[in-house]
Design a protein around this motif. Structure first.
Motif, PDB file in Angstrom:
ATOM      1  N   THR A  67       0.836  -1.206   0.000  1.00  0.00           N
ATOM      2  CA  THR A  67       0.000   0.000   0.000  1.00  0.00           C
ATOM      3  C   THR A  67       0.869   1.253   0.000  1.00  0.00           C
ATOM      4  O   THR A  67       0.619   2.198  -0.759  1.00  0.00           O
ATOM      5  CB  THR A  67      -0.927   0.013   1.221  1.00  0.00           C
ATOM      6  N   VAL A  68       1.890   1.260   0.840  1.00  0.00           N
ATOM      7  CA  VAL A  68       2.799   2.409   0.898  1.00  0.00           C
ATOM      8  C   VAL A  68       3.500   2.598  -0.438  1.00  0.00           C
ATOM      9  O   VAL A  68       3.596   3.720  -0.961  1.00  0.00           O
ATOM     10  CB  VAL A  68       3.829   2.229   2.031  1.00  0.00           C
ATOM     11  N   ARG A  69       3.956   1.529  -1.040  1.00  0.00           N
ATOM     12  CA  ARG A  69       4.718   1.645  -2.275  1.00  0.00           C
ATOM     13  C   ARG A  69       3.815   2.051  -3.444  1.00  0.00           C
ATOM     14  O   ARG A  69       4.234   2.824  -4.308  1.00  0.00           O
ATOM     15  CB  ARG A  69       5.466   0.347  -2.570  1.00  0.00           C
ATOM     16  N   LEU A  70       2.604   1.532  -3.494  1.00  0.00           N
ATOM     17  CA  LEU A  70       1.690   1.962  -4.542  1.00  0.00           C
ATOM     18  C   LEU A  70       1.377   3.447  -4.402  1.00  0.00           C
ATOM     19  O   LEU A  70       1.385   4.196  -5.391  1.00  0.00           O
ATOM     20  CB  LEU A  70       0.393   1.153  -4.484  1.00  0.00           C
ATOM     21  N   THR A  71       1.121   3.886  -3.187  1.00  0.00           N
ATOM     22  CA  THR A  71       0.827   5.305  -2.954  1.00  0.00           C
ATOM     23  C   THR A  71       2.027   6.168  -3.326  1.00  0.00           C
ATOM     24  O   THR A  71       1.881   7.231  -3.945  1.00  0.00           O
ATOM     25  CB  THR A  71       0.434   5.539  -1.488  1.00  0.00           C
ATOM     26  N   ALA A  72       3.218   5.713  -2.972  1.00  0.00           N
ATOM     27  CA  ALA A  72       4.439   6.448  -3.322  1.00  0.00           C
ATOM     28  C   ALA A  72       4.611   6.520  -4.830  1.00  0.00           C
ATOM     29  O   ALA A  72       5.022   7.547  -5.382  1.00  0.00           O
ATOM     30  CB  ALA A  72       5.649   5.781  -2.673  1.00  0.00           C
ATOM     31  N   LEU A  73       4.306   5.426  -5.526  1.00  0.00           N
ATOM     32  CA  LEU A  73       4.395   5.410  -6.987  1.00  0.00           C
ATOM     33  C   LEU A  73       3.445   6.429  -7.598  1.00  0.00           C
ATOM     34  O   LEU A  73       3.836   7.195  -8.504  1.00  0.00           O
ATOM     35  CB  LEU A  73       4.056   4.008  -7.503  1.00  0.00           C
ATOM     36  N   LEU A  74       2.200   6.479  -7.117  1.00  0.00           N
ATOM     37  CA  LEU A  74       1.224   7.407  -7.677  1.00  0.00           C
ATOM     38  C   LEU A  74       1.595   8.856  -7.366  1.00  0.00           C
ATOM     39  O   LEU A  74       1.424   9.741  -8.208  1.00  0.00           O
ATOM     40  CB  LEU A  74      -0.169   7.073  -7.138  1.00  0.00           C
ATOM     41  N   LEU A  75       2.134   9.105  -6.177  1.00  0.00           N
ATOM     42  CA  LEU A  75       2.625  10.444  -5.856  1.00  0.00           C
ATOM     43  C   LEU A  75       3.774  10.817  -6.782  1.00  0.00           C
ATOM     44  O   LEU A  75       3.836  11.931  -7.317  1.00  0.00           O
ATOM     45  CB  LEU A  75       3.071  10.500  -4.398  1.00  0.00           C
ATOM     46  N   ALA A 113       9.266   6.678   2.199  1.00  0.00           N
ATOM     47  CA  ALA A 113       9.412   7.206   3.552  1.00  0.00           C
ATOM     48  C   ALA A 113       8.434   8.348   3.803  1.00  0.00           C
ATOM     49  O   ALA A 113       7.821   8.436   4.874  1.00  0.00           O
ATOM     50  CB  ALA A 113      10.850   7.677   3.771  1.00  0.00           C
ATOM     51  N   LEU A 114       8.286   9.234   2.809  1.00  0.00           N
ATOM     52  CA  LEU A 114       7.337  10.334   2.956  1.00  0.00           C
ATOM     53  C   LEU A 114       5.914   9.814   3.159  1.00  0.00           C
ATOM     54  O   LEU A 114       5.188  10.269   4.042  1.00  0.00           O
ATOM     55  CB  LEU A 114       7.379  11.236   1.719  1.00  0.00           C
ATOM     56  N   VAL A 115       5.526   8.848   2.337  1.00  0.00           N
ATOM     57  CA  VAL A 115       4.168   8.313   2.413  1.00  0.00           C
ATOM     58  C   VAL A 115       3.962   7.551   3.711  1.00  0.00           C
ATOM     59  O   VAL A 115       2.929   7.712   4.373  1.00  0.00           O
ATOM     60  CB  VAL A 115       3.878   7.420   1.196  1.00  0.00           C
ATOM     61  N   ALA A 116       4.920   6.714   4.086  1.00  0.00           N
ATOM     62  CA  ALA A 116       4.777   5.939   5.318  1.00  0.00           C
ATOM     63  C   ALA A 116       4.628   6.856   6.521  1.00  0.00           C
ATOM     64  O   ALA A 116       3.817   6.599   7.418  1.00  0.00           O
ATOM     65  CB  ALA A 116       5.986   5.017   5.492  1.00  0.00           C
ATOM     66  N   ASN A 117       5.398   7.937   6.537  1.00  0.00           N
ATOM     67  CA  ASN A 117       5.284   8.884   7.642  1.00  0.00           C
ATOM     68  C   ASN A 117       3.909   9.541   7.661  1.00  0.00           C
ATOM     69  O   ASN A 117       3.287   9.684   8.724  1.00  0.00           O
ATOM     70  CB  ASN A 117       6.367   9.957   7.530  1.00  0.00           C
ATOM     71  N   ALA A 118       3.414   9.929   6.484  1.00  0.00           N
ATOM     72  CA  ALA A 118       2.096  10.564   6.419  1.00  0.00           C
ATOM     73  C   ALA A 118       0.997   9.611   6.869  1.00  0.00           C
ATOM     74  O   ALA A 118       0.104   9.981   7.640  1.00  0.00           O
ATOM     75  CB  ALA A 118       1.817  11.055   4.998  1.00  0.00           C
ATOM     76  N   LEU A 119       1.065   8.359   6.412  1.00  0.00           N
ATOM     77  CA  LEU A 119       0.020   7.400   6.743  1.00  0.00           C
ATOM     78  C   LEU A 119       0.092   6.909   8.177  1.00  0.00           C
ATOM     79  O   LEU A 119      -0.855   6.299   8.677  1.00  0.00           O
ATOM     80  CB  LEU A 119       0.078   6.202   5.789  1.00  0.00           C
ATOM     81  N   SER A 120       1.207   7.184   8.844  1.00  0.00           N
ATOM     82  CA  SER A 120       1.328   6.787  10.250  1.00  0.00           C
ATOM     83  C   SER A 120       0.670   7.784  11.185  1.00  0.00           C
ATOM     84  O   SER A 120       0.554   7.528  12.387  1.00  0.00           O
ATOM     85  CB  SER A 120       2.806   6.643  10.628  1.00  0.00           C
TER      86      SER A 120
END
Length: 250
Positions: A67-75, A113-120
């Motif tokens: 989920t984190v990697r897909l979101t990072a890819l789309l960003l 890392a940016l996405v994981a931090n945001a989703l945390s």
């Protein structure tokens, strides 16, 4: 370091799988009026926001890491397509394919890392990703006026022909004046109010010349500005523009 063909192939394959799966889901097939495969990277990221808001991760992702990697890819696709970035690898994280650098500025982003931090953060929903995107736009991309179709109306060297060449459309003169006065009064508030969905002209504007959504948002903002900045905020904004050598009606 530049990205490599292997990275590009992996990203394209994962992106294609997501877009196809989204369009093959009946309840999502006409999300925002069109197939996601026919939309722009900006709308792909909007789908990511909706995915998190509606808690649809299990439909498209194997686990939390995916989920984190897909979101990072789309960003990353938004940043590369619309904000002057390029995919890369870095000597700091040489094994990470989901990194981008700005093509003109010294800026390197480790997207997972940016996405994981945001989703945390406490709320894992669309607002979290919207806040992340706007933070990138305002706090790190301080030159965002050249990329954002609304903010570009307020730059000192604004010129209609160049504007149309870049964004494919230009607000009609009455709406353009209203937008430019709003931007002069409080640019950041205007862009935050419209949100990341208005980084580019909406499809309704581009395809049907339908300005109703921007006009409605402008009307609401004008009422807020009159309440918060006083009834003469337009005159003050026009004077400020003139002092900077800009014509509000240009």
């Amino acid at each position: 370091m530049p990205t490599n063909p292997h990275d590009d192939a992996i990203r394209r394959k994962r992106l294609a799988a997501f877009l196809t799966a989204w369009d093959d889901t009946p309840s999502l097939r006409q999300w925002q009026g069109r197939a996601l495969q026919r939309s722009r990277p900006l709308e792909w990221f909007g789908a990511a926001q909706y995915l998190h808001y509606e808690q649809l991760q299990t439909l498209f992702c194997r686990d939390a890491a995916d989920t984190v990697r897909l979101t990072a890819l789309l960003l990353g696709e938004v940043l590369v397509a619309h904000l002057g970035f390029a995919w890369c690898r870095s000597t700091v994280f040489p094994e990470e394919a989901l990194q981008v650098r700005h093509c003109e500025r010294t800026l390197l982003l480790h997207l997972p890392a940016l996405v994981a931090n945001a989703l945390s953060q406490p709320q894992d929903d669309a607002d979290t990703l919207e806040a992340l995107f706007l933070t990138l736009l305002f706090d790190w991309l301080v030159w965002f006026g050249e990329y954002h179709w609304l903010a570009a109306l307020g730059v000192a060297d604004w010129e209609e022909t160049a504007y149309i060449a870049r964004f494919g459309v230009c607000p009609p003169p009455p709406l353009r004046r209203r937008l430019r006065l709003l931007l002069e009064c409080d640019e950041e508030r205007v862009i935050r109010n419209f949100g990341s969905a208005m980084l580019l002209p909406p499809f309704a504007v581009l395809e049907q010349n339908d300005w109703s959504a921007p006009e409605s948002a402008v009307f609401d903002l004008e009422r807020q500005f009159s309440r918060d900045y006083g009834a003469d905020w337009r005159a003050s904004a026009a004077q400020s523009m003139q002092e900077r050598g800009m014509n509000p009606d240009a």
